[in-house]
Motif scaffolding. Structure first.
Motif, PDB file in Angstrom:
ATOM      1  N   VAL A 112       0.032  16.825 -15.865  1.00 16.80           N
ATOM      2  CA  VAL A 112      -0.566  15.992 -16.911  1.00 16.80           C
ATOM      3  C   VAL A 112      -1.454  14.896 -16.327  1.00 16.80           C
ATOM      4  CG1 VAL A 112       1.304  16.452 -18.529  1.00 16.80           C
ATOM      5  CG2 VAL A 112       1.461  14.461 -17.012  1.00 16.80           C
ATOM      6  N   GLY A 113      -1.748  14.998 -15.025  1.00 12.48           N
ATOM      7  CA  GLY A 113      -2.671  14.062 -14.406  1.00 12.48           C
ATOM      8  C   GLY A 113      -2.063  12.771 -13.915  1.00 12.48           C
ATOM      9  N   LYS A 114      -0.749  12.739 -13.691  1.00 13.83           N
ATOM     10  CA  LYS A 114      -0.087  11.521 -13.190  1.00 13.83           C
ATOM     11  C   LYS A 114      -0.212  11.477 -11.671  1.00 13.83           C
ATOM     12  CE  LYS A 114       2.560   7.842 -13.094  1.00 13.83           C
ATOM     13  NZ  LYS A 114       3.994   7.897 -13.409  1.00 13.83           N
ATOM     14  N   LEU A 115      -0.822  10.396 -11.166  1.00 15.70           N
ATOM     15  CA  LEU A 115      -0.977  10.201  -9.727  1.00 15.70           C
ATOM     16  C   LEU A 115       0.232   9.479  -9.170  1.00 15.70           C
ATOM     17  CD1 LEU A 115      -2.901  10.189  -7.159  1.00 15.70           C
ATOM     18  CD2 LEU A 115      -3.474   7.851  -7.869  1.00 15.70           C
ATOM     19  N   GLU A 116       0.751   9.949  -8.028  1.00 17.22           N
ATOM     20  CA  GLU A 116       1.837   9.280  -7.328  1.00 17.22           C
ATOM     21  C   GLU A 116       1.502   9.209  -5.843  1.00 17.22           C
ATOM     22  OE1 GLU A 116       5.458  11.348  -8.184  1.00 17.22           O
ATOM     23  OE2 GLU A 116       5.396  10.874 -10.328  1.00 17.22           O
ATOM     24  N   LEU A 117       1.965   8.139  -5.197  1.00 17.46           N
ATOM     25  CA  LEU A 117       1.748   7.936  -3.767  1.00 17.46           C
ATOM     26  C   LEU A 117       3.100   7.858  -3.066  1.00 17.46           C
ATOM     27  CD1 LEU A 117      -0.839   5.009  -4.079  1.00 17.46           C
ATOM     28  CD2 LEU A 117      -1.362   7.454  -3.923  1.00 17.46           C
ATOM     29  N   TYR A 118       3.180   8.454  -1.883  1.00 17.29           N
ATOM     30  CA  TYR A 118       4.390   8.439  -1.070  1.00 17.29           C
ATOM     31  C   TYR A 118       3.997   7.885   0.295  1.00 17.29           C
ATOM     32  CZ  TYR A 118       6.110  11.542  -4.729  1.00 17.29           C
ATOM     33  OH  TYR A 118       6.475  12.078  -5.945  1.00 17.29           O
ATOM     34  N   LEU A 119       4.428   6.656   0.598  1.00 14.65           N
ATOM     35  CA  LEU A 119       3.920   5.951   1.772  1.00 14.65           C
ATOM     36  C   LEU A 119       5.040   5.329   2.587  1.00 14.65           C
ATOM     37  CD1 LEU A 119       0.929   4.067   0.083  1.00 14.65           C
ATOM     38  CD2 LEU A 119       0.800   6.142   1.485  1.00 14.65           C
ATOM     39  N   ILE A 120       4.918   5.431   3.899  1.00 17.71           N
ATOM     40  CA  ILE A 120       5.836   4.762   4.817  1.00 17.71           C
ATOM     41  C   ILE A 120       5.092   3.635   5.508  1.00 17.71           C
ATOM     42  CG2 ILE A 120       5.344   6.342   6.753  1.00 17.71           C
ATOM     43  CD1 ILE A 120       8.334   6.126   7.492  1.00 17.71           C
ATOM     44  N   ASN A 121       5.753   2.494   5.640  1.00 20.55           N
ATOM     45  CA  ASN A 121       5.224   1.354   6.388  1.00 20.55           C
ATOM     46  C   ASN A 121       6.093   1.161   7.621  1.00 20.55           C
ATOM     47  OD1 ASN A 121       4.110  -1.029   7.342  1.00 20.55           O
ATOM     48  ND2 ASN A 121       5.191  -2.319   5.855  1.00 20.55           N
ATOM     49  N   LYS A 122       5.539   1.411   8.806  1.00 28.18           N
ATOM     50  CA  LYS A 122       6.284   1.285  10.050  1.00 28.18           C
ATOM     51  C   LYS A 122       5.981  -0.029  10.775  1.00 28.18           C
ATOM     52  CE  LYS A 122       7.026   5.099  12.444  1.00 28.18           C
ATOM     53  NZ  LYS A 122       6.817   6.374  13.184  1.00 28.18           N
ATOM     54  N   PHE A 123       5.307  -0.934  10.091  1.00 30.11           N
ATOM     55  CA  PHE A 123       5.152  -2.285  10.621  1.00 30.11           C
ATOM     56  C   PHE A 123       6.371  -3.116  10.227  1.00 30.11           C
ATOM     57  CE2 PHE A 123       0.617  -1.029  10.379  1.00 30.11           C
ATOM     58  CZ  PHE A 123       0.245  -1.299  11.700  1.00 30.11           C
ATOM     59  N   GLU A 124       6.723  -4.076  11.083  1.00 31.00           N
ATOM     60  CA  GLU A 124       7.888  -4.914  10.810  1.00 31.00           C
ATOM     61  C   GLU A 124       7.542  -6.137   9.970  1.00 31.00           C
ATOM     62  OE1 GLU A 124      11.113  -4.578  14.155  1.00 31.00           O
ATOM     63  OE2 GLU A 124       9.158  -4.879  15.135  1.00 31.00           O
ATOM     64  N   VAL A 125       6.417  -6.083   9.312  1.00 26.25           N
ATOM     65  CA  VAL A 125       6.001  -7.137   8.383  1.00 26.25           C
ATOM     66  C   VAL A 125       5.580  -6.481   7.079  1.00 26.25           C
ATOM     67  CG1 VAL A 125       5.250  -8.699  10.205  1.00 26.25           C
ATOM     68  CG2 VAL A 125       3.612  -7.082   9.216  1.00 26.25           C
ATOM     69  N   ALA A 126       5.632  -7.262   5.995  1.00 26.93           N
ATOM     70  CA  ALA A 126       5.114  -6.774   4.720  1.00 26.93           C
ATOM     71  C   ALA A 126       3.620  -6.494   4.872  1.00 26.93           C
ATOM     72  CB  ALA A 126       5.361  -7.809   3.629  1.00 26.93           C
ATOM     73  N   MET A 127       3.168  -5.379   4.330  1.00 24.94           N
ATOM     74  CA  MET A 127       1.797  -4.950   4.577  1.00 24.94           C
ATOM     75  C   MET A 127       1.007  -4.810   3.275  1.00 24.94           C
ATOM     76  SD  MET A 127      -0.529  -4.343   6.697  1.00 24.94           S
ATOM     77  CE  MET A 127       0.566  -4.581   8.096  1.00 24.94           C
ATOM     78  N   PRO A 128       0.021  -5.691   3.073  1.00 31.46           N
ATOM     79  CA  PRO A 128      -0.876  -5.510   1.924  1.00 31.46           C
ATOM     80  C   PRO A 128      -1.726  -4.249   2.117  1.00 31.46           C
ATOM     81  CG  PRO A 128      -1.043  -7.729   2.855  1.00 31.46           C
ATOM     82  CD  PRO A 128      -0.301  -6.895   3.837  1.00 31.46           C
ATOM     83  N   ILE A 129      -1.859  -3.463   1.058  1.00 30.86           N
ATOM     84  CA  ILE A 129      -2.667  -2.244   1.149  1.00 30.86           C
ATOM     85  C   ILE A 129      -3.589  -2.167  -0.063  1.00 30.86           C
ATOM     86  CG2 ILE A 129      -0.875  -1.006   2.435  1.00 30.86           C
ATOM     87  CD1 ILE A 129      -0.373   0.666  -0.114  1.00 30.86           C
ATOM     88  N   THR A 130      -4.725  -1.534   0.165  1.00 32.38           N
ATOM     89  CA  THR A 130      -5.656  -1.186  -0.910  1.00 32.38           C
ATOM     90  C   THR A 130      -5.862   0.319  -0.863  1.00 32.38           C
ATOM     91  OG1 THR A 130      -6.798  -3.311  -0.812  1.00 32.38           O
ATOM     92  CG2 THR A 130      -7.978  -1.484  -1.837  1.00 32.38           C
ATOM     93  N   VAL A 131      -5.655   0.973  -1.980  1.00 32.24           N
ATOM     94  CA  VAL A 131      -5.757   2.428  -2.057  1.00 32.24           C
ATOM     95  C   VAL A 131      -6.927   2.790  -2.957  1.00 32.24           C
ATOM     96  CG1 VAL A 131      -4.575   4.583  -2.581  1.00 32.24           C
ATOM     97  CG2 VAL A 131      -3.252   2.594  -1.808  1.00 32.24           C
TER      98      VAL A 131
END
Length: 465
Positions: free
Chosen positions: A390-409
């Protein structure tokens, strides 16, 4: 010289979702593994594991897991690595409440709504020199096994014939078992196991056996399986900086392995051939380095390794995968080295699930959806995207940095194909205050006009949906 220290974390990571789908994610990637000798009634007879599997769409379970070439399904020993078919067997068998028989397994499949079991077949007692039966008797036993499974309501099951027992040297015998089994249930799928499977050995096996085999499975752990003398232990920092994960005995990525094997299958006219990593997981305790100065693996970070391995199976396009294992061996009648934080269930903690269960549950949501690759400006933040019917987008992401990471997708999928952008981030995060058992935490996702901006927690796995 000492290793080069990793670069400092970037201020932001930018990711881009590919506009074209790669493939449909297989429905056989969210599974369980059940070593029968350590699948006790205490963990399974109350129905909680079947309910968990049903709730999270785990569609099959590998049974009896690594014991396929030891067990006698009609008279199991209930003992790790011991078979009632071997000449040296004198008994007694383990108490029945400490292990799972085939009837109990099939009942679990029914309760979990697993329509396609994944069942091991013993074709050579692991070593014919120790076996009490002829090849004809072994084939007859396999035929009875298929009849038993079909009578229980399961036609078209997956069967893996043997386990870690030199299958390339027994290709014809394995094919004979498969042919006899398919005479009873033509819809079943037959696999063999070869942990060293490569394009050359795959083509040789298929050339020798024809079209009777439907798939091949292999196993692989991080940082490696077994105890290779030429490899040392790997540290937590090694894992944090390694992308993609390697099978260190071969120095091969799981992505390159599947790509090469698929090309080989196509080369011999078998583009539909199934390829599975049916024992992915964590290596032995000695493979994980410890340091008196800290920075070591914890219960949570080991689970993160397991989840990242699962992520590799999904984004590399495997047909099937099974993590090793549900049980940690502590309930086994003759096992001596349980590793409570390497498997799904911690026996000593009352069969409490290790934090990896959060990642297994989230990844299962990707099954049967169109996969889109994700490009990243920092390898330590990586993953994939899916779009459903039905067109639902989902993202599956791992963050291997030991700090919170701002991301732009940036979402490059055409607007016509994406009707619904993500609204929530569910993240598997560490809980040091609770013995590192982990937790699932949710935050809003800000997605506007095909651009999502959010922050991933430190060392975490997230589903953005």
């Amino acid at each position: 010289p000492p290793p080069t220290p990793p670069l400092p974390p970037p201020a932001e990571v930018k990711l881009e979702v590919a506009g074209t789908a790669g493939w449909t994610v297989s429905p056989w990637l969210a599974t369980m593994s059940l070593v029968y000798a350590w699948a006790p009634d205490a963990a399974y007879q109350n129905g909680t594991m079947a309910e968990w599997a049903k709730t999270h769409s785990l569609n099959t379970a590998r049974f009896p897991a690594g014991m396929a070439s030891y067990w006698n399904w009609e008279d199991p020993s209930g003992m790790m690595g011991q078979s009632t078919l071997n000449k040296s067997w004198v008994g007694p068998s383990a108490p029945a409440d400490l292990w799972m028989n085939l009837t109990e397994y099939l009942n679990l499949c029914k309760a979990a709504r697993m329509t396609t079991p994944l069942i091991g077949v013993n074709y050579n007692c692991h070593d014919y020199s120790k076996c009490t039966e002829t090849a004809a008797e072994s084939i007859a036993r396999a035929e009875r096994q298929v009849r038993f499974v079909v009578a229980a309501g399961f036609s078209g099951a997956f069967y893996y014939i043997g386990n870690e027992d030199g299958a390339p040297n027994h290709a014809t015998l394995i094919a004979q078992h498969a042919r006899a089994m398919k005479a009873i249930d033509p819809t079943l799928k037959a696999f063999w196991n070869d942990n060293d499977l490569n394009p050359t050995s795959l083509k040789a096996f298929l050339n020798e056996t024809g079209t009777i085999m439907d798939g091949a499975e292999f196993h692989g752990k991080w940082p490696y399986g077994g105890s290779p003398s030429w490899l040392s232990a790997f540290s937590y920092q090694d894992w944090l900086t390694e992308v993609p994960l390697l099978e260190h005995k071969s120095k091969q990525t799981w992505r390159s392995k599947i790509k090469e094997l698929r090309a080989a299958a196509v080369e011999v006219g078998r583009p539909e051939f199934l390829l599975a990593n049916n024992e992915y997981g964590l290596g032995k305790a000695t493979a994980f380095a410890t340091s008196p100065t800290g920075g070591n693996f914890t219960r949570f970070s080991k689970s993160m390794v397991m989840v990242e391995l699962g992520l590799e199976m999904y984004q590399s396009g495997y047909d099937m995968a099974a993590y090793w294992d549900n049980g940690d061996g502590a309930s086994c009648n003759n096992c001596t080295s349980p590793i409570a934080d390497h498997m799904l269930l911690d026996t000593a903690a009352g069969f409490r699930m290790n934090p990896m269960h959060f990642g297994i549950e989230m990844l299962a949501e990707a099954q049967n959806k169109s996969l889109h690759a994700i490009n990243t400006t920092a390898d330590r933040v990586h993953g994939f995207a899916t779009v459903d019917a039905v067109g639902k987008l989902e993202l599956y992401l791992i963050n291997k940095f030991e700090v919170a990471m701002p991301i732009t997708v940036l979402v490059n999928v055409p607007v016509s194909a994406v009707a619904l952008l993500p609204t929530q981030v569910a993240s598997m995060v560490d809980t040091p205050e609770d013995g590192h058992w982990g937790a699932l935490r949710t935050t809003p996702a800000a997605c506007v006009q095909s651009v999502c901006r959010l922050t991933l927690p430190p060392v975490s796995f997230s589903r953005i949906a």
